[in-house]
Design a protein around this motif. Sequence first.
Motif, PDB file in Angstrom:
ATOM      1  N   GLN A  10       0.654  -1.096  -0.084  1.00  0.00           N
ATOM      2  CA  GLN A  10      -0.093  -0.053   0.201  1.00  0.00           C
ATOM      3  C   GLN A  10       0.881   1.365   0.140  1.00  0.00           C
ATOM      4  O   GLN A  10       0.528   2.246  -0.570  1.00  0.00           O
ATOM      5  N   SER A  11       2.106   1.102   0.559  1.00  0.00           N
ATOM      6  CA  SER A  11       2.905   2.283   0.512  1.00  0.00           C
ATOM      7  C   SER A  11       3.414   2.534  -0.422  1.00  0.00           C
ATOM      8  O   SER A  11       3.423   3.880  -1.172  1.00  0.00           O
ATOM      9  N   VAL A  12       3.797   1.678  -1.227  1.00  0.00           N
ATOM     10  CA  VAL A  12       4.624   1.730  -2.732  1.00  0.00           C
ATOM     11  C   VAL A  12       3.441   2.318  -3.454  1.00  0.00           C
ATOM     12  O   VAL A  12       3.664   3.053  -4.585  1.00  0.00           O
ATOM     13  N   LEU A  13       2.303   1.711  -3.772  1.00  0.00           N
ATOM     14  CA  LEU A  13       1.057   2.148  -4.432  1.00  0.00           C
ATOM     15  C   LEU A  13       0.914   3.614  -4.244  1.00  0.00           C
ATOM     16  O   LEU A  13       0.607   4.230  -5.206  1.00  0.00           O
ATOM     17  N   GLY A  14       0.770   4.041  -2.862  1.00  0.00           N
ATOM     18  CA  GLY A  14       0.454   5.375  -2.792  1.00  0.00           C
ATOM     19  C   GLY A  14       1.418   6.270  -3.014  1.00  0.00           C
ATOM     20  O   GLY A  14       1.269   7.362  -3.567  1.00  0.00           O
ATOM     21  N   ALA A  15       2.761   6.025  -2.991  1.00  0.00           N
ATOM     22  CA  ALA A  15       3.951   6.820  -3.167  1.00  0.00           C
ATOM     23  C   ALA A  15       4.161   7.034  -4.674  1.00  0.00           C
ATOM     24  O   ALA A  15       4.188   8.019  -5.235  1.00  0.00           O
ATOM     25  N   SER A  16       3.663   5.978  -5.327  1.00  0.00           N
ATOM     26  CA  SER A  16       3.648   6.113  -6.842  1.00  0.00           C
ATOM     27  C   SER A  16       2.648   6.973  -7.441  1.00  0.00           C
ATOM     28  O   SER A  16       2.648   7.571  -8.304  1.00  0.00           O
ATOM     29  N   ALA A  17       1.299   6.783  -6.727  1.00  0.00           N
ATOM     30  CA  ALA A  17       0.140   7.707  -7.017  1.00  0.00           C
ATOM     31  C   ALA A  17       0.630   9.116  -6.826  1.00  0.00           C
ATOM     32  O   ALA A  17       0.289  10.180  -7.726  1.00  0.00           O
TER      33      ALA A  17
END
Length: 101
Positions: A10-17
């Motif tokens: 979730q952290s990786v997805l949030g950061a990429s968004a």
Amino acid sequence: MTTRRVFMMQSVLGASALASGVAMAAVPMVAETDANAKGLGYVADSAKADGKKYPKHAATQACNNCALYQGKAGAASGPCPLFAGKEVSAKGWCSAYAKKA
């Protein structure tokens, strides 16, 4: 209950968004009143260039056919290394104009 693996994904997805949102943010246009623009005689419309002050200016010269212009073909504006972080009008002109080879 969240596992460490789910949290990391979730952290990786949030950061990429967030990163993609920043990359898509609009880049400001160079203002003719900007100090650097004034120094180079930049105008957003090549037809409005001061022919007396810049006698080498020709009607066929515009940012979109300058070697420094980094915008895409057909775009209304694009980046120029002379005005870092800002875009110039494809129809614009400045005294640093250099014809594309």
